[in-house]
Motif scaffolding. Structure first.
Motif, PDB file in Angstrom:
ATOM      1  N   MET A 199      40.823  44.755  42.445  1.00  0.00           N
ATOM      2  CA  MET A 199      39.560  45.345  41.974  1.00  0.00           C
ATOM      3  C   MET A 199      39.635  46.865  42.015  1.00  0.00           C
ATOM      4  O   MET A 199      40.291  47.444  42.878  1.00  0.00           O
ATOM      5  CB  MET A 199      38.384  44.857  42.826  1.00  0.00           C
ATOM      6  CG  MET A 199      37.038  45.469  42.444  1.00  0.00           C
ATOM      7  SD  MET A 199      35.630  44.634  43.223  1.00  0.00           S
ATOM      8  CE  MET A 199      35.410  43.273  42.077  1.00  0.00           C
ATOM      9  N   ASN A 201      36.744  50.029  41.804  1.00  0.00           N
ATOM     10  CA  ASN A 201      35.342  50.470  41.717  1.00  0.00           C
ATOM     11  C   ASN A 201      35.333  51.957  41.413  1.00  0.00           C
ATOM     12  O   ASN A 201      35.840  52.756  42.203  1.00  0.00           O
ATOM     13  CB  ASN A 201      34.606  50.210  43.031  1.00  0.00           C
ATOM     14  CG  ASN A 201      34.689  48.772  43.495  1.00  0.00           C
ATOM     15  OD1 ASN A 201      35.102  48.490  44.610  1.00  0.00           O
ATOM     16  ND2 ASN A 201      34.316  47.829  42.644  1.00  0.00           N
ATOM     17  N   SER A 284      28.419  45.904  29.590  1.00  0.00           N
ATOM     18  CA  SER A 284      27.702  46.990  30.259  1.00  0.00           C
ATOM     19  C   SER A 284      26.197  46.800  30.134  1.00  0.00           C
ATOM     20  O   SER A 284      25.709  46.104  29.240  1.00  0.00           O
ATOM     21  CB  SER A 284      28.097  48.345  29.675  1.00  0.00           C
ATOM     22  OG  SER A 284      27.571  48.502  28.379  1.00  0.00           O
ATOM     23  N   SER A 302      26.044  50.878  34.027  1.00  0.00           N
ATOM     24  CA  SER A 302      27.144  50.213  34.725  1.00  0.00           C
ATOM     25  C   SER A 302      27.941  49.375  33.738  1.00  0.00           C
ATOM     26  O   SER A 302      27.389  48.882  32.746  1.00  0.00           O
ATOM     27  CB  SER A 302      26.619  49.294  35.842  1.00  0.00           C
ATOM     28  OG  SER A 302      25.948  50.035  36.834  1.00  0.00           O
ATOM     29  N   VAL A 304      31.349  46.396  33.502  1.00  0.00           N
ATOM     30  CA  VAL A 304      32.296  45.503  34.169  1.00  0.00           C
ATOM     31  C   VAL A 304      33.382  45.141  33.167  1.00  0.00           C
ATOM     32  O   VAL A 304      33.074  44.704  32.050  1.00  0.00           O
ATOM     33  CB  VAL A 304      31.614  44.211  34.681  1.00  0.00           C
ATOM     34  CG1 VAL A 304      32.643  43.319  35.368  1.00  0.00           C
ATOM     35  CG2 VAL A 304      30.477  44.547  35.635  1.00  0.00           C
ATOM     36  N   GLN A 306      37.369  43.282  32.633  1.00  0.00           N
ATOM     37  CA  GLN A 306      38.396  42.412  33.185  1.00  0.00           C
ATOM     38  C   GLN A 306      39.752  42.790  32.606  1.00  0.00           C
ATOM     39  O   GLN A 306      39.928  42.812  31.396  1.00  0.00           O
ATOM     40  CB  GLN A 306      38.094  40.948  32.878  1.00  0.00           C
ATOM     41  CG  GLN A 306      39.006  39.965  33.597  1.00  0.00           C
ATOM     42  CD  GLN A 306      38.854  40.042  35.114  1.00  0.00           C
ATOM     43  OE1 GLN A 306      37.737  40.047  35.630  1.00  0.00           O
ATOM     44  NE2 GLN A 306      39.965  40.126  35.825  1.00  0.00           N
ATOM     45  N   GLN A 317      39.606  43.488  38.284  1.00  0.00           N
ATOM     46  CA  GLN A 317      38.302  43.756  37.691  1.00  0.00           C
ATOM     47  C   GLN A 317      37.940  45.211  37.953  1.00  0.00           C
ATOM     48  O   GLN A 317      38.146  45.729  39.052  1.00  0.00           O
ATOM     49  CB  GLN A 317      37.242  42.835  38.301  1.00  0.00           C
ATOM     50  CG  GLN A 317      35.886  42.908  37.624  1.00  0.00           C
ATOM     51  CD  GLN A 317      34.902  41.933  38.230  1.00  0.00           C
ATOM     52  OE1 GLN A 317      34.130  42.285  39.124  1.00  0.00           O
ATOM     53  NE2 GLN A 317      34.927  40.689  37.780  1.00  0.00           N
ATOM     54  N   THR A 319      34.810  47.951  37.871  1.00  0.00           N
ATOM     55  CA  THR A 319      33.383  48.237  37.748  1.00  0.00           C
ATOM     56  C   THR A 319      33.202  49.736  37.555  1.00  0.00           C
ATOM     57  O   THR A 319      33.858  50.542  38.223  1.00  0.00           O
ATOM     58  CB  THR A 319      32.589  47.776  38.983  1.00  0.00           C
ATOM     59  OG1 THR A 319      33.007  48.536  40.132  1.00  0.00           O
ATOM     60  CG2 THR A 319      32.805  46.301  39.242  1.00  0.00           C
ATOM     61  N   GLN A 321      30.287  52.970  37.125  1.00  0.00           N
ATOM     62  CA  GLN A 321      28.898  53.326  37.432  1.00  0.00           C
ATOM     63  C   GLN A 321      28.660  54.804  37.198  1.00  0.00           C
ATOM     64  O   GLN A 321      29.445  55.650  37.636  1.00  0.00           O
ATOM     65  CB  GLN A 321      28.580  52.998  38.893  1.00  0.00           C
ATOM     66  CG  GLN A 321      27.217  53.495  39.377  1.00  0.00           C
ATOM     67  CD  GLN A 321      27.069  53.424  40.882  1.00  0.00           C
ATOM     68  OE1 GLN A 321      27.357  52.395  41.479  1.00  0.00           O
ATOM     69  NE2 GLN A 321      26.628  54.519  41.508  1.00  0.00           N
ATOM     70  N   CYS A 446      31.495  49.941  25.777  1.00  0.00           N
ATOM     71  CA  CYS A 446      30.374  49.842  26.718  1.00  0.00           C
ATOM     72  C   CYS A 446      29.060  50.155  26.011  1.00  0.00           C
ATOM     73  O   CYS A 446      28.032  49.503  26.267  1.00  0.00           O
ATOM     74  CB  CYS A 446      30.578  50.790  27.895  1.00  0.00           C
ATOM     75  SG  CYS A 446      31.755  50.189  29.123  1.00  0.00           S
TER      76      CYS A 446
END
Length: 466
Positions: A199, A201, A284, A302, A304, A306, A317, A319, A321, A446
């Motif tokens: 992941m 972030n 998004s 936000s 996401v 993959q 993944q 993410t 923000q 997005c």
């Protein structure tokens, strides 16, 4: 090399060495960052002949255009040859800074027609990026184009093809991909320092009106002083709006919002560090939380994404923000999470923290064992104690790693140094048209996802929507 240059070089390298990986005994305490710093200094110390001088034109002399030009002129052997901007006040500003004899224009084609200009910086509103890049390449100019490289995903293939055909250097302006900090994060990840990546972030928050693009609008702003008709020449016709001219990032008609401005930095950095070509699915969502000033692009968003497993990296993944009214006060961080730890990339600084599982499986405590009969508990405890030693039950401990770039380090300057060095030596740049498009397309997707409320499917290898 004069004595002063030699001394400066040694001091810079000493700073690099002093701020390299804290875990000196680790096999990861390599000299990769030091080598990159040395390469940069050697480029700066290289004698520039008259034939190596690069004459630069700037198209779009707003906030980013100012920053880009100021940084570009710090690179030895680079000279300013002309500036194009639509607002008369910025033309006046250019002449005040660089002299009345400086060539200025409100028509970028006039700047591209000049034979004494070798390369251009394109720092206009997003909707013009592809058109100007294509025109500049066709005129035989090297191009430094601010991100996102394109305003629409459909524009990407033609820009990539034109860059290849032209034989000129095209570099996209996401400067962090030239950072020694990002290079170190890439090295640590590839060495398996945090185990298997699963992941990422990535956050880019702000807490100010300027950060939310509410730039000061001059008192003389009108359709004439901004050449409004030329400004909207590639868009649908719309009446003059000073906000759309000076706050263009906040309006979908001419800009790409937080996705094109900030998601793309996070995507570029993630792609560089992971050596990824991009995600295969994108979703998004966003909202208007605070800056209700007429903008039609959200101030909180936000995403996401993959990423499929490839030979370069495990499946992970991502993410994303952006929060323009963040009580944190603002932050920019890419956190890479693996099976054995995390890498936090904050600016050009890197922190690695580890969390390793013990060899033995868990037993007891917040577990189901206490719900069994007493006889079963005792029997299973005895079996567990016989199979696993106290040492095997303990979590392994690994030292944290800290890397900091030397004080005064500037990745923006490194990015421009790489651009001009590529022009002189014909070396490839880090962020060429393909890299730039692979970051731009998911960012723009997005926006598409936000407005359509759908998952967008993307082929990161073929670089096309599915």
């Amino acid at each position: 090399m004069d004595q002063h240059s030699s001394k400066s070089r040694r001091q810079f390298l000493q700073k690099i060495a002093a701020t390299s990986l804290a875990a000196a005994s680790s096999p990861l305490s390599s000299l990769a960052a030091q080598a990159k710093a040395e390469e940069r200094i050697l480029q700066f110390e290289k004698r520039i002949s008259a034939n190596d001088t690069i004459r630069l034109g700037v198209i779009g002399y707003g906030v980013q255009g100012h920053f880009d030009l100021n940084t570009a002129l710090k690179v030895p052997g680079v000279e300013l040859a002309g500036i194009c901007d639509l607002y008369t006040g910025r033309i006046e500003n250019a002449k005040e800074k660089y002299g009345k004899e400086l060539f200025t224009t409100r028509n970028y084609q006039e700047l591209l027609d000049r034979k004494d200009i070798d390369a251009v910086i394109i720092a206009t509103h997003d909707v013009w990026h592809a058109r100007m890049t294509l025109d500049a390449l066709a005129k035989g100019k090297h191009v430094y184009c601010e991100k996102p490289m394109v305003y629409k995903i459909s524009e990407g293939p033609s820009v990539i093809a034109a860059a290849k055909k032209s034989g000129k250097v095209l570099q996209v302006g996401s400067q962090r991909v030239s950072s020694i900090g990002y290079a170190k994060a890439k090295e640590l990840l590839a060495a398996g320092e945090i185990g298997k990546l699963n992941m990422v972030n990535a956050v880019y928050d702000r807490q100010s009106s300027i950060g939310a693009w509410e730039y000061t609008i001059p008192k003389d702003a009108n359709a004439s002083t901004t050449d409004w008709e030329r400004f909207i020449a590639v868009t649908d016709k719309m009446p003059f709006d000073a906000k759309k001219f000076f706050w263009w990032r906040a309006f979908k008609e001419v800009g790409t919002g937080v996705a094109g401005d900030l998601f793309i930095h996070l995507l570029s950095g993630t792609h560089l560090i992971t050596n990824s070509k991009g995600p295969e699915s994108i979703y998004s969502t966003g909202q208007f939380s605070y800056w209700k000033d007429g903008r039609n692009m959200p101030d909180v968003m936000s995403g996401v994404m993959q990423y499929p497993e490839t030979k370069e990296h495990a499946a992970f993944q991502l993410t994303l923000q952006v929060n323009f009214i963040s009580g944190t006060g603002g932050q920019e961080v890419i956190r890479l999470v693996g099976s054995e730890g995390v890498i936090d990339v904050v600016g050009n600084s890197i922190t690695v923290k580890h969390s390793l599982l013990p060899e033995a499986p868990g037993f007891g405590g917040y577990d189901s064992v206490f719900t069994f009969s007493k006889q079963m508990q005792e029997e299973m405890q005895k079996e567990y104690d016989a199979k696993w030693t106290p040492q095997q039950r303990k979590r392994k401990v690994k030292e944290d790693i800290v890397f900091k770039a030397p004080q005064g380090y500037d990745d923006h300057l490194d990015h421009f140094t790489n651009f001009f060095e590529a022009i002189r030596s014909n070396k490839p740049v880090v962020e060429d048209a393909e890299f730039g498009f692979r970051a731009a397309a998911p960012a723009l997707a997005c926006n598409e996802s936000y407005f359509s409320k759908k998952i967008i499917h993307w082929d990161p290898v073929k670089m096309k929507l599915v």
